[in-house]
Design a protein around this motif. Structure first.
Motif, PDB file in Angstrom:
ATOM      1  N   ASN A  18      14.934   9.243  46.107  1.00 25.39           N
ATOM      2  CA  ASN A  18      16.230   9.895  46.327  1.00 25.39           C
ATOM      3  C   ASN A  18      15.996  11.373  46.653  1.00 25.39           C
ATOM      4  O   ASN A  18      15.592  12.133  45.775  1.00 25.39           O
ATOM      5  CB  ASN A  18      17.095   9.765  45.073  1.00 25.39           C
ATOM      6  N   PRO A  19      16.211  11.826  47.878  1.00 23.93           N
ATOM      7  CA  PRO A  19      16.748  11.078  49.025  1.00 23.93           C
ATOM      8  C   PRO A  19      15.792   9.970  49.479  1.00 23.93           C
ATOM      9  O   PRO A  19      14.590  10.051  49.265  1.00 23.93           O
ATOM     10  CB  PRO A  19      16.911  12.145  50.101  1.00 23.93           C
ATOM     11  N   ILE A  20      16.366   8.961  50.116  1.00 22.82           N
ATOM     12  CA  ILE A  20      15.615   7.752  50.455  1.00 22.82           C
ATOM     13  C   ILE A  20      14.554   8.031  51.518  1.00 22.82           C
ATOM     14  O   ILE A  20      14.810   8.668  52.536  1.00 22.82           O
ATOM     15  CB  ILE A  20      16.568   6.639  50.924  1.00 22.82           C
ATOM     16  N   ASP A  54      32.101  -8.831  52.957  1.00 26.02           N
ATOM     17  CA  ASP A  54      31.596  -7.473  52.847  1.00 26.02           C
ATOM     18  C   ASP A  54      30.359  -7.460  51.948  1.00 26.02           C
ATOM     19  O   ASP A  54      30.452  -7.660  50.737  1.00 26.02           O
ATOM     20  CB  ASP A  54      32.701  -6.575  52.257  1.00 26.02           C
ATOM     21  N   GLU A  55      29.184  -7.247  52.541  1.00 29.65           N
ATOM     22  CA  GLU A  55      27.916  -7.261  51.793  1.00 29.65           C
ATOM     23  C   GLU A  55      27.919  -6.221  50.669  1.00 29.65           C
ATOM     24  O   GLU A  55      27.367  -6.457  49.593  1.00 29.65           O
ATOM     25  CB  GLU A  55      26.745  -6.988  52.751  1.00 29.65           C
ATOM     26  N   TYR A  56      28.530  -5.060  50.922  1.00 32.39           N
ATOM     27  CA  TYR A  56      28.531  -3.995  49.916  1.00 32.39           C
ATOM     28  C   TYR A  56      29.358  -4.401  48.693  1.00 32.39           C
ATOM     29  O   TYR A  56      28.961  -4.159  47.542  1.00 32.39           O
ATOM     30  CB  TYR A  56      29.074  -2.693  50.506  1.00 32.39           C
ATOM     31  N   SER A  57      30.508  -5.022  48.922  1.00 30.69           N
ATOM     32  CA  SER A  57      31.352  -5.466  47.811  1.00 30.69           C
ATOM     33  C   SER A  57      30.640  -6.549  47.001  1.00 30.69           C
ATOM     34  O   SER A  57      30.717  -6.586  45.766  1.00 30.69           O
ATOM     35  CB  SER A  57      32.686  -6.002  48.326  1.00 30.69           C
ATOM     36  N   VAL A  65      15.123  -0.006  44.870  1.00 29.49           N
ATOM     37  CA  VAL A  65      14.530   0.135  46.206  1.00 29.49           C
ATOM     38  C   VAL A  65      15.028  -1.016  47.074  1.00 29.49           C
ATOM     39  O   VAL A  65      15.587  -2.008  46.577  1.00 29.49           O
ATOM     40  CB  VAL A  65      12.986   0.135  46.159  1.00 29.49           C
ATOM     41  N   GLY A  66      14.820  -0.880  48.374  1.00 28.86           N
ATOM     42  CA  GLY A  66      15.240  -1.921  49.308  1.00 28.86           C
ATOM     43  C   GLY A  66      14.093  -2.338  50.209  1.00 28.86           C
ATOM     44  O   GLY A  66      13.153  -1.562  50.437  1.00 28.86           O
ATOM     45  N   LEU A  67      14.172  -3.553  50.705  1.00 27.80           N
ATOM     46  CA  LEU A  67      13.183  -4.052  51.663  1.00 27.80           C
ATOM     47  C   LEU A  67      13.832  -4.086  53.040  1.00 27.80           C
ATOM     48  O   LEU A  67      14.811  -4.805  53.264  1.00 27.80           O
ATOM     49  CB  LEU A  67      12.704  -5.446  51.260  1.00 27.80           C
ATOM     50  N   LYS A  68      13.312  -3.284  53.942  1.00 24.87           N
ATOM     51  CA  LYS A  68      13.866  -3.204  55.287  1.00 24.87           C
ATOM     52  C   LYS A  68      13.196  -4.234  56.189  1.00 24.87           C
ATOM     53  O   LYS A  68      11.990  -4.453  56.113  1.00 24.87           O
ATOM     54  CB  LYS A  68      13.659  -1.801  55.863  1.00 24.87           C
ATOM     55  N   GLY A 107      18.220  -5.338  51.520  1.00 22.79           N
ATOM     56  CA  GLY A 107      19.155  -4.625  52.374  1.00 22.79           C
ATOM     57  C   GLY A 107      18.744  -3.183  52.578  1.00 22.79           C
ATOM     58  O   GLY A 107      17.685  -2.749  52.121  1.00 22.79           O
ATOM     59  N   GLY A 108      19.623  -2.444  53.252  1.00 23.38           N
ATOM     60  CA  GLY A 108      19.302  -1.072  53.621  1.00 23.38           C
ATOM     61  C   GLY A 108      19.857  -0.039  52.658  1.00 23.38           C
ATOM     62  O   GLY A 108      20.161  -0.324  51.498  1.00 23.38           O
ATOM     63  N   ILE A 109      20.027   1.165  53.195  1.00 23.85           N
ATOM     64  CA  ILE A 109      20.421   2.318  52.384  1.00 23.85           C
ATOM     65  C   ILE A 109      21.773   2.096  51.710  1.00 23.85           C
ATOM     66  O   ILE A 109      21.958   2.460  50.547  1.00 23.85           O
ATOM     67  CB  ILE A 109      20.448   3.582  53.266  1.00 23.85           C
ATOM     68  N   GLY A 110      22.720   1.476  52.419  1.00 22.57           N
ATOM     69  CA  GLY A 110      24.051   1.257  51.859  1.00 22.57           C
ATOM     70  C   GLY A 110      24.013   0.428  50.591  1.00 22.57           C
ATOM     71  O   GLY A 110      24.647   0.776  49.576  1.00 22.57           O
ATOM     72  N   GLN A 111      23.265  -0.667  50.613  1.00 22.04           N
ATOM     73  CA  GLN A 111      23.182  -1.523  49.428  1.00 22.04           C
ATOM     74  C   GLN A 111      22.419  -0.859  48.288  1.00 22.04           C
ATOM     75  O   GLN A 111      22.756  -1.032  47.120  1.00 22.04           O
ATOM     76  CB  GLN A 111      22.532  -2.863  49.799  1.00 22.04           C
ATOM     77  N   ILE A 112      21.408  -0.079  48.635  1.00 19.91           N
ATOM     78  CA  ILE A 112      20.675   0.668  47.597  1.00 19.91           C
ATOM     79  C   ILE A 112      21.619   1.632  46.890  1.00 19.91           C
ATOM     80  O   ILE A 112      21.653   1.706  45.648  1.00 19.91           O
ATOM     81  CB  ILE A 112      19.485   1.440  48.213  1.00 19.91           C
TER      82      ILE A 112
END
Length: 586
Positions: A489-491, A419-422, A472-475, A450-455
């Motif tokens: 925020n919001p992203i 699980d990337e988020y964990s 921030v994240g790199l998409k 990563g995306g919004i979830g990891q941010i």
């Protein structure tokens, strides 16, 4: 500015050190002065350009420490720089260190190549050797001609070196002291630059082997002679000086200071060393600071020549004579060092400008886009795992647009999941809990791969730790290339021009953290044995593992097996899992 003016009025006209701070109270520059009031005021009562202007723009406060003399201020300044590591002082730091050849101070000496010279008290050191290969070849040459001891600890019986004639068997045989003394004398003369005796020996051995028709051996000696002629005796000037001398030259060019150092040993220029750095403050102060820290990595010579007058305290600090030659050969040496400093910066300036655009200026552009007040330190994270096993994370750090490799960190993920988020939650918590508990330097920006979830996960953890750091994240696009920046925020999705320096900067950071993490992941995986690899596959228990080990013996044999072959021992779905797992392992 009113606050600064009030503090300036309190400054004394005495020697001391000053510490410039930014809005976060972080020390960004440490300097010294003969008269604190005049020197510190100069930052705020005149117009500056380049790096000095950038430094001044970040100063919101300062402290000062009054001392009794210039030597005290120099010592205090060096200690404060080492303790606080201010970002504008490290521009002058030179992390290069060249190897030296050490003739050990032992009853039976050895020849070694060493770098950490500050640990070598009372050692006989020769060099420096900017060409590491030249140092190794020199040691090899001397070891072949003079059979010194090679072993670190004395063995109980003669080793291979004794049997091939490169050691006199000091461990078991009584060696004539006069023979050893003569060898040491020749070696010291050679390392000081007098090659006559060694050349005689090589010519004698070459002719001897040639007369015995051992032409291959004779050619080896000829190559050693050629090495001495081409590599070691190539000199530009020769002066009448037996003592070691270092000559410093400087040149200013378009906001940069170029420094050139000549190492003169036994009257000959052995090698040279160069440094190019943005100009911050007075040139004589910069050169004084550079020389003061330079000898953390280099052995002090007998004397130093410089082109301009430096701080009076520098001689006392280094305990060495520092001269500004005014005529003769010595002055010509300084002029030659100055000229080489100018040539070097002119040759390198285009590369320096390009690097500045792709690092510092790109960093400033990112700071502007993200509406940050400062962007001195960026920390980036990337995760890697294989079907939920061998889970690791890597963190790289960029300071003022450039990688700071000493600050990189590796994390072995404790949770057993894919699980990337964990994984992101664990590594962010572990990193910034430690930052809070140990009062470590905080980044101005965190970038997650990563995306919004990891941010959002990273932001939640930081909120729990009461830390206010932008994340921030790199998409990436469907081709796995960096496509945009996710921020605010919001992203919002911020498109970056693919041809811009900012895009190259972000891509470089992303590649750096990815490669660092993958390298660590491969290292962890490579430690796994056949049994531990099989333990990671769902559906392979104790009995199936034993069957596979009996049948295939090694991990390489299993990797070569097809799914059909594996299915003879395992159910189809388990065979498929094992095949895919090992394919990823490659």
């Amino acid at each position: 500015m009113d606050y600064i003016k009030q503090k300036l009025a309190l400054l004394p006209d005495k020697p001391g050190c000053y510490l410039m701070k930014n809005k976060d109270g972080v020390i960004i520059y440490v300097g010294k002065a003969k008269k604190l009031k005049r020197r510190v005021s100069s930052y705020f009562n005149r117009t500056h350009t380049g790096k000095t202007a950038k430094l001044v723009s970040e100063i919101t406060d300062f402290e000062f420490i009054e001392v009794e003399s210039e030597i005290e201020s120099l010592i205090l300044e060096q200690n404060l720089i080492k303790e606080n590591n201010p970002k504008y002082n490290i521009l002058l730091r030179d992390d290069k260190s060249y190897p030296y050849i050490e003739l050990t101070n032992e009853e039976i000496p050895r020849l070694l190549i060493v770098r950490h010279i500050h640990k070598k008290k009372n050692a006989k050191l020769f060099g420096p050797y900017p060409n590491v290969l030249a140092a190794r070849k020199t040691v090899d040459l001397l070891n072949r001609l003079y059979p010194l001891r090679k072993c670190k600890n004395m063995p109980k019986k003669p080793c291979l070196y004794y049997h091939i004639g490169e050691c006199l068997g000091y461990c078991t045989k009584e060696v004539d002291k006069s023979l050893l003394d003569n060898m040491l004398k020749d070696i010291k003369e050679f390392l000081k630059g007098n090659y006559d005796e060694v050349v005689k020996k090589l010519n004698y051995e070459m002719e001897k082997q040639s007369s015995l028709m051992n032409y291959e051996k004779a050619n080896e000696y000829k190559q050693l002679l050629d090495y001495i002629k081409v590599t070691l005796t190539k000199q530009k000037v020769e002066i009448n000086a037996k003592e070691d001398i270092d000559v410093f030259g400087i040149s200013e060019y378009k906001g940069y200071l170029s420094i050139q150092v000549f190492f003169i040993r036994s009257g000959k220029i052995l090698e040279r060393h160069s440094k190019i750095t943005p100009i911050i403050g007075e040139i004589n102060e910069m050169l004084s600071n550079y020389i003061a820290t330079f000898y953390d990595n280099f052995v002090l010579p007998h004397e130093i020549y410089v082109p301009i007058n430096l701080d009076d305290g520098l001689e006392n600090y280094l305990n060495i004579k520092i001269n500004v030659p005014i005529k003769g050969t010595k002055k010509k040496l300084v002029e030659m060092a100055n000229q080489n400093a100018l040539i070097n910066i002119k040759n390198e300036f285009e590369l320096i400008s390009r690097d500045e655009n792709r690092t510092t200026k790109a960093n400033d552009e990112l700071m502007s886009i993200l509406k940050l007040d400062k962007l001195d330190r960026i920390e980036l994270f990337d995760n890697s795992h294989l079907f939920g096993t061998y889970s690791v994370s890597g963190m790289v750090v960029f300071k003022d647009g450039k990688p700071s490799k000493n600050d990189y960190r590796k994390f072995k993920i404790k949770i057993d999941t894919n699980d990337e988020y964990s994984m992101m939650k664990e590594v962010i918590y572990r990193r910034y809990f430690r930052v809070v508990m140990d009062n470590l330097e905080k980044p101005d920006l965190i970038i997650v791969d990563g995306g919004i979830g990891q941010i959002n996960i990273a932001r939640e953890v930081l909120k729990e730790l009461n830390l206010n750091i932008m994340v921030v994240g790199l998409k990436k696009n469907d081709k796995h290339n960096t496509s945009s920046l996710l921020a605010f925020n919001p992203i919002e999705e911020l498109e970056i021009d693919k041809k811009s320096n900012l895009f190259y900067y972000l891509e470089r950071m992303q590649n750096e953290v990815h490669n660092f993490t993958i390298s660590y992941h491969k290292k962890i995986r490579s430690k796994g044995s056949l049994e531990s690899v099989l333990d990671n596959i769902k559906g392979i228990g104790k009995s199936r593992k034993q069957e596979l080990i009996l049948r295939y013996k090694t991990i390489n044999n299993i990797k070569k097996a097809s799914i059909e072959d594996l299915s003879k021992t395992l159910p189809n779905n388990v065979a498929n899992n094992l095949y895919n797992y090992l394919k990823q392992e490659k």
